[in-house]
Design an enzyme around this catalytic site. Structure first.
Site, PDB file in Angstrom:
ATOM      1  N   CYS A 264     -18.219  -1.871 -16.976  1.00 57.96           N
ATOM      2  CA  CYS A 264     -18.458  -1.485 -16.062  1.00 57.96           C
ATOM      3  C   CYS A 264     -19.509  -1.900 -15.337  1.00 57.96           C
ATOM      4  CB  CYS A 264     -18.420   0.202 -15.579  1.00 57.96           C
ATOM      5  SG  CYS A 264     -18.229   0.416 -14.259  1.00 57.96           S
TER       6      CYS A 264
ATOM      7  N   GLU B  26       0.791  -1.070   0.514  1.00 58.45           N
ATOM      8  CA  GLU B  26       0.434  -0.390   0.158  1.00 58.45           C
ATOM      9  C   GLU B  26       0.590   0.950  -0.300  1.00 58.45           C
ATOM     10  OE1 GLU B  26      -3.492   0.603  -0.103  1.00 58.45           O
ATOM     11  OE2 GLU B  26      -3.317  -1.588  -0.957  1.00 58.45           O
TER      12      GLU B  26
ATOM     13  N   CYS C  58     -24.332   5.270 -12.934  1.00 55.36           N
ATOM     14  CA  CYS C  58     -23.665   5.704 -12.759  1.00 55.36           C
ATOM     15  C   CYS C  58     -24.205   7.574 -13.695  1.00 55.36           C
ATOM     16  CB  CYS C  58     -22.403   4.905 -13.423  1.00 55.36           C
ATOM     17  SG  CYS C  58     -20.881   6.082 -13.618  1.00 55.36           S
TER      18      CYS C  58
ATOM     19  N   CYS D 180     -16.813   2.403 -19.792  1.00 55.97           N
ATOM     20  CA  CYS D 180     -18.068   2.445 -18.924  1.00 55.97           C
ATOM     21  C   CYS D 180     -18.423   0.694 -19.362  1.00 55.97           C
ATOM     22  CB  CYS D 180     -18.759   3.335 -19.533  1.00 55.97           C
ATOM     23  SG  CYS D 180     -17.484   5.237 -19.186  1.00 55.97           S
TER      24      CYS D 180
ATOM     25  N   CYS E  33     -12.475   2.210 -14.677  1.00 56.06           N
ATOM     26  CA  CYS E  33     -12.608   3.166 -14.373  1.00 56.06           C
ATOM     27  C   CYS E  33     -11.935   4.387 -14.020  1.00 56.06           C
ATOM     28  CB  CYS E  33     -13.963   3.777 -12.979  1.00 56.06           C
ATOM     29  SG  CYS E  33     -14.318   5.085 -13.162  1.00 56.06           S
TER      30      CYS E  33
END
Length: 350
Positions: A202, A37, A208, A199, A192
């Protein structure tokens, strides 16, 4: 879109298409996830993987990392950029060793107290490695939420960030948080994306707002533009046979703890430095200048190369070393320094 519908569709997509075999996903531990991370802040997965693997090979436990010299940590980090991350990583490992007996903490308060770890990173560490219920809000998650719910404004503004945190809390499911948080990061990285989002692929496309209005480019709002100031730095490349003089920067500040060529504001200051050490500047040669951009300013670097016949007068700084081009020592290097060293390795500078 209702929160339950949002999370169900994201989890279904993840089960089919999400990333499940990244190096830090195999035999997961809080230490592995923390390391990944921190590396993934400001850096893409493909770039991080080889660095992560080198770190794990050299520092298989947080205690190994804590006991290592900072120079070695910075050396392994060289090229990944944003070196404050590496310094904080080392400090945090030492904190874990000192305060927690070498066992990575497992409470939010203790993880969030580690240097370089904020709310989202702490949530990611605990949810991804231990399945604890904490939402996250990294850059990918911000983008997905801002577009799906049409949250206007730059996420760097507190009120915008608070809206996005509220949404993240709402959509994070009670069950399956480990898969969901990974799914959100994958969705932002794979579907995204900042430009040219996919899209049609997605799982959130039907709910959305940005997809419905074809307004994805508006979200999230861009950081207000500012003109970066310009500075000039003269680097002295003092070379004796296969060795070049480098000096370690102060622990904090620009390139903190890294090794760099002696740097000067102008050529006159550089020549004065040489004169004070009785080093002849007859063969001082200016190499091709180049620009290195930081987040807050441009640095125009002017390399000045000078071959010398002896070490005399060059080593009066206690933090200096002669860097062997053929057998480089394990020290951290600023990216422009690595670039110039590579140029010197290939032969006569130009």
């Amino acid at each position: 879109m209702q929160a339950s519908q949002f999370s169900a569709q994201v989890l279904d997509w993840y089960d089919k298409y999400g990333r499940k075999t990244l190096p830090w996903q195999i035999d997961k531990t809080p230490y592995k996830v923390w390391l990944s991370e921190v590396m993934l802040q400001q850096t893409q997965v493909a770039t991080v993987i080889p660095y992560f693997e080198r770190f794990m090979a050299r520092f298989p436990t947080v205690t190994d990392l804590a006991n290592a010299p900072l120079d070695e940590v910075l050396h392994l980090w060289t090229g990944l950029g944003y070196y404050a991350r590496a310094r904080n990583l080392h400090k945090a490992a030492q904190q874990v060793a000192t305060l927690h007996g070498g066992k990575f903490p497992e409470t939010f308060e203790e993880v969030a107290a580690l240097p370089g770890v904020g709310r989202s990173t702490a949530g990611a560490i605990l949810s991804l490695s231990l399945g604890k219920h904490f939402p996250i809000l990294d850059g990918n998650v911000k983008r997905v939420l801002a577009r799906c719910y049409a949250v206007s404004g730059w996420p760097g503004k507190k009120e915008v960030e608070n809206k996005l945190w509220s949404l993240s809390e709402q959509v994070t499911p009670a069950v399956g948080v480990e898969r969901f948080n990974q799914a959100m990061m994958d969705l932002g990285a794979m579907i995204c994306t900042r430009s040219k989002p996919k899209c049609s692929l997605c799982p959130l496309q039907n709910g959305c707002i940005a997809a419905a209005n074809n307004s994805w480019a508006l979200y999230p709002g861009k950081k207000p533009k500012q003109t970066l100031p310009e500075r000039t730095g003269y680097f002295l490349l003092l070379q004796h046979e296969d060795e070049v003089l480098l000096a370690q920067r102060p622990p904090s500040g620009l390139w903190g703890g890294l090794y760099c060529f002696p740097q000067f504001a102008d050529e006159e200051s550089l020549r004065q430095w040489l004169a004070q050490r009785q080093i002849a500047a007859d063969n001082l040669t200016q190499l091709t200048a180049f620009r290195h951009t930081f987040s807050h300013f441009h640095l125009d670097i002017v390399p000045m190369w000078l071959p010398v016949s002896s070490f005399t007068g060059c080593m009066d700084e206690g933090n200096a070393l002669w860097y062997n081009l053929a057998q480089p020592p394990s020290v951290g290097l600023a990216a422009p320094v690595e670039r110039l060293l590579q140029q010197l390795r290939t032969g006569a500078p130009v």
